[in-house]
Design a protein around this motif. Structure first.
Motif, PDB file in Angstrom:
ATOM      1  N   UNK A  36     -90.333 -56.494 -28.282  1.00 21.04           N
ATOM      2  CA  UNK A  36     -91.313 -56.762 -27.236  1.00 21.04           C
ATOM      3  C   UNK A  36     -92.151 -55.510 -26.986  1.00 21.04           C
ATOM      4  N   UNK A  37     -92.172 -54.617 -27.936  1.00 19.14           N
ATOM      5  CA  UNK A  37     -92.943 -53.381 -27.819  1.00 19.14           C
ATOM      6  C   UNK A  37     -93.890 -53.303 -29.012  1.00 19.14           C
ATOM      7  N   UNK A  38     -94.381 -52.111 -29.321  1.00 18.16           N
ATOM      8  CA  UNK A  38     -95.365 -51.969 -30.396  1.00 18.16           C
ATOM      9  C   UNK A  38     -94.941 -52.642 -31.694  1.00 18.16           C
ATOM     10  N   UNK A  39     -93.712 -52.401 -32.109  1.00 21.32           N
ATOM     11  CA  UNK A  39     -93.272 -52.945 -33.389  1.00 21.32           C
ATOM     12  C   UNK A  39     -91.770 -52.794 -33.539  1.00 21.32           C
ATOM     13  N   UNK A  40     -91.231 -53.471 -34.533  1.00 17.69           N
ATOM     14  CA  UNK A  40     -89.819 -53.291 -34.861  1.00 17.69           C
ATOM     15  C   UNK A  40     -89.572 -51.857 -35.322  1.00 17.69           C
ATOM     16  N   UNK A  41     -90.529 -51.314 -36.030  1.00 17.26           N
ATOM     17  CA  UNK A  41     -90.441 -49.926 -36.509  1.00 17.26           C
ATOM     18  C   UNK A  41     -90.218 -48.957 -35.357  1.00 17.26           C
ATOM     19  N   UNK A  42     -90.914 -49.169 -34.244  1.00  8.02           N
ATOM     20  CA  UNK A  42     -90.778 -48.321 -33.064  1.00  8.02           C
ATOM     21  C   UNK A  42     -89.331 -48.289 -32.583  1.00  8.02           C
ATOM     22  N   UNK A  43     -88.656 -49.432 -32.607  1.00 11.97           N
ATOM     23  CA  UNK A  43     -87.284 -49.511 -32.102  1.00 11.97           C
ATOM     24  C   UNK A  43     -86.267 -48.837 -33.018  1.00 11.97           C
ATOM     25  N   UNK A  44     -86.636 -48.549 -34.266  1.00 16.76           N
ATOM     26  CA  UNK A  44     -85.681 -47.878 -35.159  1.00 16.76           C
ATOM     27  C   UNK A  44     -85.416 -46.437 -34.724  1.00 16.76           C
ATOM     28  N   UNK A  45     -86.221 -45.896 -33.830  1.00 19.06           N
ATOM     29  CA  UNK A  45     -86.061 -44.514 -33.359  1.00 19.06           C
ATOM     30  C   UNK A  45     -84.887 -44.311 -32.409  1.00 19.06           C
ATOM     31  N   UNK A  65     -90.930 -59.159 -39.334  1.00 19.23           N
ATOM     32  CA  UNK A  65     -91.402 -58.631 -38.052  1.00 19.23           C
ATOM     33  C   UNK A  65     -90.268 -58.434 -37.062  1.00 19.23           C
ATOM     34  N   UNK A  66     -89.048 -58.534 -37.549  1.00 21.59           N
ATOM     35  CA  UNK A  66     -87.880 -58.375 -36.686  1.00 21.59           C
ATOM     36  C   UNK A  66     -87.190 -57.046 -36.966  1.00 21.59           C
ATOM     37  N   UNK A  67     -86.324 -56.662 -36.040  1.00 19.93           N
ATOM     38  CA  UNK A  67     -85.460 -55.512 -36.235  1.00 19.93           C
ATOM     39  C   UNK A  67     -84.059 -56.036 -36.493  1.00 19.93           C
ATOM     40  N   UNK A  68     -83.435 -55.545 -37.537  1.00 19.54           N
ATOM     41  CA  UNK A  68     -82.033 -55.855 -37.788  1.00 19.54           C
ATOM     42  C   UNK A  68     -81.234 -54.628 -37.381  1.00 19.54           C
ATOM     43  N   UNK A  69     -80.203 -54.829 -36.551  1.00 16.16           N
ATOM     44  CA  UNK A  69     -79.447 -53.673 -36.072  1.00 16.16           C
ATOM     45  C   UNK A  69     -77.958 -53.977 -36.005  1.00 16.16           C
ATOM     46  N   UNK A  70     -77.180 -52.899 -36.119  1.00 14.37           N
ATOM     47  CA  UNK A  70     -75.740 -52.977 -35.968  1.00 14.37           C
ATOM     48  C   UNK A  70     -75.370 -52.125 -34.759  1.00 14.37           C
ATOM     49  N   UNK A  71     -74.643 -52.726 -33.834  1.00 16.62           N
ATOM     50  CA  UNK A  71     -74.182 -52.010 -32.649  1.00 16.62           C
ATOM     51  C   UNK A  71     -72.724 -51.611 -32.807  1.00 16.62           C
ATOM     52  N   UNK A  72     -72.371 -50.496 -32.226  1.00 19.28           N
ATOM     53  CA  UNK A  72     -70.984 -50.028 -32.248  1.00 19.28           C
ATOM     54  C   UNK A  72     -70.078 -51.107 -31.645  1.00 19.28           C
ATOM     55  N   UNK A  73     -68.989 -51.411 -32.337  1.00 11.56           N
ATOM     56  CA  UNK A  73     -68.035 -52.402 -31.862  1.00 11.56           C
ATOM     57  C   UNK A  73     -68.368 -53.833 -32.242  1.00 11.56           C
ATOM     58  N   UNK A  74     -69.503 -54.033 -32.876  1.00 12.98           N
ATOM     59  CA  UNK A  74     -69.901 -55.380 -33.299  1.00 12.98           C
ATOM     60  C   UNK A  74     -69.817 -55.412 -34.820  1.00 12.98           C
ATOM     61  N   UNK A  75     -68.722 -55.977 -35.340  1.00 11.75           N
ATOM     62  CA  UNK A  75     -68.482 -55.925 -36.782  1.00 11.75           C
ATOM     63  C   UNK A  75     -68.224 -57.292 -37.408  1.00 11.75           C
ATOM     64  N   UNK A  76     -68.563 -58.349 -36.686  1.00  6.69           N
ATOM     65  CA  UNK A  76     -68.405 -59.694 -37.244  1.00  6.69           C
ATOM     66  C   UNK A  76     -69.506 -60.587 -36.689  1.00  6.69           C
ATOM     67  N   UNK A  77     -69.762 -61.662 -37.387  1.00  6.37           N
ATOM     68  CA  UNK A  77     -70.781 -62.603 -36.940  1.00  6.37           C
ATOM     69  C   UNK A  77     -70.371 -63.229 -35.607  1.00  6.37           C
ATOM     70  N   UNK A  78     -69.078 -63.405 -35.385  1.00  2.00           N
ATOM     71  CA  UNK A  78     -68.600 -63.989 -34.126  1.00  2.00           C
ATOM     72  C   UNK A  78     -68.902 -63.060 -32.941  1.00  2.00           C
ATOM     73  N   UNK A  79     -68.628 -61.767 -33.108  1.00  2.00           N
ATOM     74  CA  UNK A  79     -68.934 -60.805 -32.040  1.00  2.00           C
ATOM     75  C   UNK A  79     -70.445 -60.705 -31.832  1.00  2.00           C
ATOM     76  N   UNK A  80     -71.177 -60.687 -32.933  1.00  2.00           N
ATOM     77  CA  UNK A  80     -72.634 -60.575 -32.845  1.00  2.00           C
ATOM     78  C   UNK A  80     -73.223 -61.774 -32.107  1.00  2.00           C
ATOM     79  N   UNK A  81     -72.668 -62.937 -32.334  1.00  2.00           N
ATOM     80  CA  UNK A  81     -73.195 -64.154 -31.727  1.00  2.00           C
ATOM     81  C   UNK A  81     -73.080 -64.130 -30.198  1.00  2.00           C
TER      82      UNK A  81
END
Length: 171
Positions: A26-35, A58-74
């Motif tokens: 919801x900001x300038x770009x997905x690239x901006x959020x990679x910072x 046009x999306x950002x794909x990210x991995x968060x600490x503690x989220x290591x499965x599709x079930x947790x991500x969901x």
């Protein structure tokens, strides 16, 4: 008063089976959020550590600490991510869209009040500001230096020199 935490994007789903999240920026770009190595949930109350992020279409794909499965991500689906304003330095003349919405808009020459900036539209070439007058009519002006002469966030004002005919019926 400016908010400390700003809406950065929304988690719209998962990607793969290892817990990667798809984020609509919801900001300038997905690239901006990679910072960012830290983003926030729940209006800035819950920090989350970003282990990795990358742009995909046009999306950002990210991995968060503690989220290591599709079930947790969901479980994060439809949550809004926030960034800390103090983690960003904007160049002169650049503003967060969330700071612009709500500004009172005046004519730079006559000081006539036009209304409130109610929306920032991303058009590609340049942004367009939607100004809503007191009679609830909406007007669109290009967000370019020829028309936007001054922005004072502290006073909550924007000074413009509109194109002839936008706010009146002149030809």
């Amino acid at each position: 008063m400016q908010k400390k935490y700003l809406e950065a994007g929304k988690i719209v789903g998962t990607h793969g089976i290892k817990g990667e999240l798809r984020v609509q920026p919801w900001c300038d770009s997905a690239e901006f959020l990679t910072r960012f190595s830290t983003l926030y949930l729940e209006a800035g109350n819950v920090p989350v550590h970003v282990l990795s992020s990358r742009v995909h279409k046009e999306l950002l794909l990210m991995v968060l600490e503690g989220v290591d499965s599709v079930e947790k991500a969901d479980t994060y689906r439809n949550k809004v991510l926030y960034l800390d304003r103090s983690d960003v330095t904007l160049p002169d003349g650049r503003y967060f869209m969330q700071d612009l919405v709500g500004l009172d808009v005046y004519d730079a020459d006559t000081f006539l009040y036009y209304g409130t900036l109610t929306r920032v539209l991303r058009t590609g070439a340049n942004d367009v500001y939607q100004i809503t007058a007191q009679d609830h009519k909406n007007y669109l002006i290009p967000a370019v230096p020829e028309f936007i002469l001054g922005i004072d966030l502290e006073k909550g004002k924007m000074m413009i020199r509109p194109i002839r005919g936008i706010f009146d019926d002149e030809d």
